[in-house]
Design a protein around this motif. Sequence first.
Motif, short mmCIF file in Angstrom:
data_model
loop_
_atom_site.label_atom_id
_atom_site.label_comp_id
_atom_site.label_asym_id
_atom_site.label_seq_id
_atom_site.Cartn_x
_atom_site.Cartn_y
_atom_site.Cartn_z
N LEU A 44 -7.20 8.67 12.47
CA LEU A 44 -5.89 9.29 12.32
C LEU A 44 -5.75 10.50 13.23
CD1 LEU A 44 -5.88 9.51 8.41
CD2 LEU A 44 -5.01 7.62 9.80
N TRP A 47 -1.46 3.10 7.48
CA TRP A 47 -2.78 2.92 8.09
C TRP A 47 -3.73 2.36 7.04
CZ3 TRP A 47 -6.84 6.15 6.24
CH2 TRP A 47 -6.42 7.19 5.39
N ARG A 96 -2.32 6.25 14.70
CA ARG A 96 -3.55 5.61 14.20
C ARG A 96 -4.28 4.96 15.38
NH1 ARG A 96 -0.04 0.92 11.10
NH2 ARG A 96 0.14 -0.48 12.91
#
Length: 212
Positions: A119, A112, A177
């Motif tokens: 998240l 990410w 994500r």
Amino acid sequence: MVSANREMAVYCFDTLVAHYNSEDAPPPAFDEGQHPLFVTWKKVLNGGEPRLRGCIGTLEARCLINGFKDYALTSALRDRRFPPIQAKELPQLECTVSILTNYETADNYLDWEIGKHGLIIEFTDPEYNTRRSATYLPEVAAHEGWIKVEAIDSLMRKAGYNGTITESLRKRIRLTRYESTLFTMHYSDYASYVKATRGAAPSIVGAKPINS
């Protein structure tokens, strides 16, 4: 795609003001739709760094109008990390509305980008064999100045895990994500908007009027 906008922030302020005044908020000036969303309240004192006063939302799609109405109040009054926001605090508040998009399953806990992705982590607590999960919005890691591992470790603590954080445990995390659009409005801008569009600045029971 629907993006977070000024009218959504106005509606959150309207909802909170209406709560203190024991009245109904005016109807919102944005279209209905279904999206995951968050409402964040921060308090700004004397031009200093805004301090978090409440942040709650949903990772599931909700009708936007009911969602912002519910979470404007829930994040202001029922975030267990903070005492409920009082009416007298309103002139120092800023509201950020977030709409979450582009959910993707990451390959691993480092897959990410800071500042771009929010998240969601899910993992099994090895001590209690219980599932734990938590989320951070995309702006959190960048604001805190964390590297990725620091953000992940902080998120594991937020999920309620108190044991030792090991690399093998991090590797067992399931990470989703996502991205978000957001809009931030300070109360003074809200008051000016209300005065310009409705002819009179908002008045709140139990709060001093601000000079606009």
